[in-house]
Design an enzyme around this catalytic site. Sequence first.
Site, PDB file in Angstrom:
ATOM      1  N   ASP A 111     -11.954   5.477   0.666  1.00  0.00           N
ATOM      2  CA  ASP A 111     -10.764   6.245   1.031  1.00  0.00           C
ATOM      3  C   ASP A 111     -10.001   6.745  -0.191  1.00  0.00           C
ATOM      4  O   ASP A 111      -9.404   7.824  -0.166  1.00  0.00           O
ATOM      5  CB  ASP A 111      -9.841   5.393   1.908  1.00  0.00           C
ATOM      6  CG  ASP A 111     -10.342   5.306   3.349  1.00  0.00           C
ATOM      7  OD1 ASP A 111     -11.251   6.088   3.706  1.00  0.00           O
ATOM      8  OD2 ASP A 111      -9.829   4.462   4.108  1.00  0.00           O
ATOM      9  N   TYR A 171      -1.727   1.418   4.468  1.00  0.00           N
ATOM     10  CA  TYR A 171      -0.649   0.554   4.009  1.00  0.00           C
ATOM     11  C   TYR A 171       0.307   0.203   5.150  1.00  0.00           C
ATOM     12  O   TYR A 171       0.785  -0.927   5.274  1.00  0.00           O
ATOM     13  CB  TYR A 171       0.092   1.252   2.867  1.00  0.00           C
ATOM     14  CG  TYR A 171       1.029   0.386   2.070  1.00  0.00           C
ATOM     15  CD1 TYR A 171       1.189  -0.975   2.338  1.00  0.00           C
ATOM     16  CD2 TYR A 171       1.763   0.931   1.018  1.00  0.00           C
ATOM     17  CE1 TYR A 171       2.054  -1.744   1.589  1.00  0.00           C
ATOM     18  CE2 TYR A 171       2.629   0.161   0.255  1.00  0.00           C
ATOM     19  CZ  TYR A 171       2.766  -1.175   0.548  1.00  0.00           C
ATOM     20  OH  TYR A 171       3.625  -1.947  -0.190  1.00  0.00           O
TER      21      TYR A 171
END
Length: 313
Positions: A85, A202
């Site tokens: 990613d 996150y």
Amino acid sequence: MTRHIMVLLHPQREESAVAAVSVFKALLDDDVTPVVLSDEIVGIRTRQIESTGGDGILTHCTIIDDSELAEWRDRCELVIVLGGDGTILRAAERFHGSGVPLMGVNLGHVGFLAESEREDLAEAVHRVSQRDYLVEERLALDVSVWHEGENIFNSWALNEATIEKTSKSRMIDVVLGVDARPVSSFGCDGVILATPTGSTAYSFSAGGPIVWPEVEALLLVPISAHALFAEPLVVSPNSRLGVEISPNNPEHSAVLWCDGRRALELPAGARVEATRSASPIRLARLHTGPFTDRLVAKFRLPVSGWRGPIKEA
């Protein structure tokens, strides 16, 4: 007319170099010219060259410098990204605003943004050459910072913009707002302003909700807040998220990160705003299955015992 496809990779990873040579071969076999950045072929010009025949293959590729990227962005029909990613986010940074779709091949761990896995590389490249893919638009954020009435910083994010305490700070005092109206204030380790795409990144680690990509929304997720009301918020995609750093904070006790790549130390009293970007990120998709299946596969979620809905006779 010559077709061009950009190939971006993690230049320090051996598996990226090996995969890149395979991609170059497959594209050339399909009469498509690979385009690669000169600073990313360092890892290819190693022992993998001798073992894979990559040195000869590079002579048939178009190698460009970073200074030429702006010109070539409009000449490439697609970008194949080899890595996890982080590599895909780096590619999104380089191609933001161009409208060129990205297709990630996961060479990392979870790889939520990737469309294909390493073992499916040959099929993925062939389908790209045949233009056998769909393009999905992902909502992105425009991020701005204001201080004493002046706009001091502008950026964007595909996953999230985070306001975090620095290593010198115990916590930061913030006031949160939505659409120019205050919502709550507290001390915390930080605040995440995320997109649905970033809800598995996150924001997920901080306790935020997972939002399906087709749901248009913005997320506001506090990190370790000292407050009774510090729940994640999911708001309209047309809303304006605001985070104000208390002027009583020590100078530069907070830092803004956009996708973990672009940073700014925030002065006391700064205000960070995030809105839906007018330039979404375009991802090339080979598979049209539900996001639910991707979620279960990537996180290896236990689903045994599920019987499914009752089927009518």
